[in-house]
Write a protein that holds these residues in place. Structure first.
Motif, short mmCIF file in Angstrom:
data_model
loop_
_atom_site.label_atom_id
_atom_site.label_comp_id
_atom_site.label_asym_id
_atom_site.label_seq_id
_atom_site.Cartn_x
_atom_site.Cartn_y
_atom_site.Cartn_z
N PRO A 1 -1.49 9.96 -51.04
CA PRO A 1 -0.94 8.62 -51.26
C PRO A 1 -0.70 8.12 -52.41
O PRO A 1 -1.64 8.52 -53.70
CB PRO A 1 -2.83 8.12 -50.63
CG PRO A 1 -3.31 9.32 -49.88
CD PRO A 1 -2.57 10.66 -51.14
N TYR B 1 -2.41 15.29 -46.25
CA TYR B 1 -3.79 14.17 -47.11
C TYR B 1 -3.06 12.98 -45.38
O TYR B 1 -2.57 13.28 -44.80
CB TYR B 1 -2.47 13.92 -47.86
CG TYR B 1 -2.70 14.44 -49.46
CD1 TYR B 1 -3.68 14.89 -49.89
CD2 TYR B 1 -1.36 15.22 -49.03
CE1 TYR B 1 -2.79 15.96 -50.71
CE2 TYR B 1 -1.21 16.42 -49.55
CZ TYR B 1 -1.93 16.55 -50.77
OH TYR B 1 -1.93 17.30 -51.66
N SER C 1 -4.28 9.17 -45.43
CA SER C 1 -4.97 8.32 -46.20
C SER C 1 -5.16 6.74 -45.02
O SER C 1 -4.72 6.65 -43.93
CB SER C 1 -4.26 7.11 -47.21
OG SER C 1 -2.63 7.02 -47.07
N THR D 1 -5.04 2.51 -44.90
CA THR D 1 -4.14 0.88 -46.02
C THR D 1 -4.49 -0.46 -44.82
O THR D 1 -4.68 -0.24 -43.58
CB THR D 1 -2.41 0.85 -45.82
OG1 THR D 1 -1.50 0.99 -44.38
CG2 THR D 1 -1.80 2.46 -46.51
N ARG E 1 -4.31 0.14 -49.98
CA ARG E 1 -5.35 0.75 -49.21
C ARG E 1 -6.36 1.33 -50.19
O ARG E 1 -7.88 0.36 -50.96
CB ARG E 1 -4.41 2.28 -49.88
CG ARG E 1 -4.56 3.78 -49.44
CD ARG E 1 -3.18 4.42 -49.59
NE ARG E 1 -3.88 5.57 -51.85
CZ ARG E 1 -3.92 5.06 -52.74
NH1 ARG E 1 -2.51 5.11 -52.98
NH2 ARG E 1 -4.50 5.99 -53.37
N LYS F 1 -8.86 3.00 -50.83
CA LYS F 1 -9.04 4.74 -51.42
C LYS F 1 -9.89 5.21 -51.38
O LYS F 1 -9.85 6.63 -51.35
CB LYS F 1 -8.79 4.23 -53.24
CG LYS F 1 -7.57 3.82 -53.58
CD LYS F 1 -6.85 3.03 -55.01
CE LYS F 1 -5.74 2.69 -54.99
NZ LYS F 1 -6.29 1.91 -56.89
N ASP G 1 -9.41 8.33 -48.84
CA ASP G 1 -8.34 8.86 -49.03
C ASP G 1 -8.54 10.02 -49.21
O ASP G 1 -9.84 10.57 -49.51
CB ASP G 1 -7.54 9.03 -50.68
CG ASP G 1 -6.61 7.35 -50.52
OD1 ASP G 1 -6.70 7.25 -49.10
OD2 ASP G 1 -6.48 7.68 -51.73
N GLU G 2 -8.11 11.52 -47.74
CA GLU G 2 -8.79 12.52 -48.22
C GLU G 2 -7.66 13.84 -47.64
O GLU G 2 -6.51 13.78 -47.20
CB GLU G 2 -9.52 12.94 -46.73
CG GLU G 2 -10.15 13.97 -47.07
CD GLU G 2 -11.69 13.75 -46.36
OE1 GLU G 2 -12.87 14.92 -45.73
OE2 GLU G 2 -12.55 13.30 -45.65
#
Length: 128
Positions: free
Chosen positions: A51, A66, A68, A70, A76, A78, A81-82
């Motif tokens: 991301p 990835y 993510s 938004t 985003r 954050k 995120d992974e």
């Protein structure tokens, strides 16, 4: 290629690229640009690029995937995120994140510096 059959209610596959990337959206019936600006459509991105990394830059992990979240193009979540080693794992991670979001278990308010209160109140009423 699609393995998003287990998406929770409200989530839809918006786009799935032959490369494996996918875009999932939450409640496009509500966040339809009539009541809320089109960019406010909560969106999950499944990509081979971390991301925030620009498309032109080389991927740091060409085999990684990835996920993510938004809420707007510049907002985003954050903490959501992974990274994953395979696309299959990333799809499972995207479905799990969609489930957490729909259940109200994602702190999306924390992603804003200047929150859109009406929009966030609507998300609160639709999740959890």
């Amino acid at each position: 290629m699609t393995t998003f059959e287990d998406l929770p209610d409200g989530w839809e596959v918006w786009n799935e690229d032959p490369s494996g990337s996918a875009i999932l959206v939450y409640r496009p019936d509500v966040f339809d640009s009539q009541n809320y600006p089109a960019p406010c459509l909560p969106t999950l991105h499944l990509t081979q690029r971390p991301p925030g990394q620009r498309k032109r830059r080389a991927r740091s992990n060409p085999d990684g995937w990835y996920v993510s979240l938004t809420l707007e193009p510049e907002v985003r979540v954050k903490d959501a995120d992974e990274g994953f080693d395979t696309r299959t794992a990333a799809v499972a991670g995207a479905v799990a994140l969609a489930e957490r979001f729909a259940a109200g278990d994602v702190d999306y308010r924390g992603a804003y510096q200047i929150p859109r209160e009406d929009y966030l109140d609507e998300l609160d009423s639709l999740t959890g």
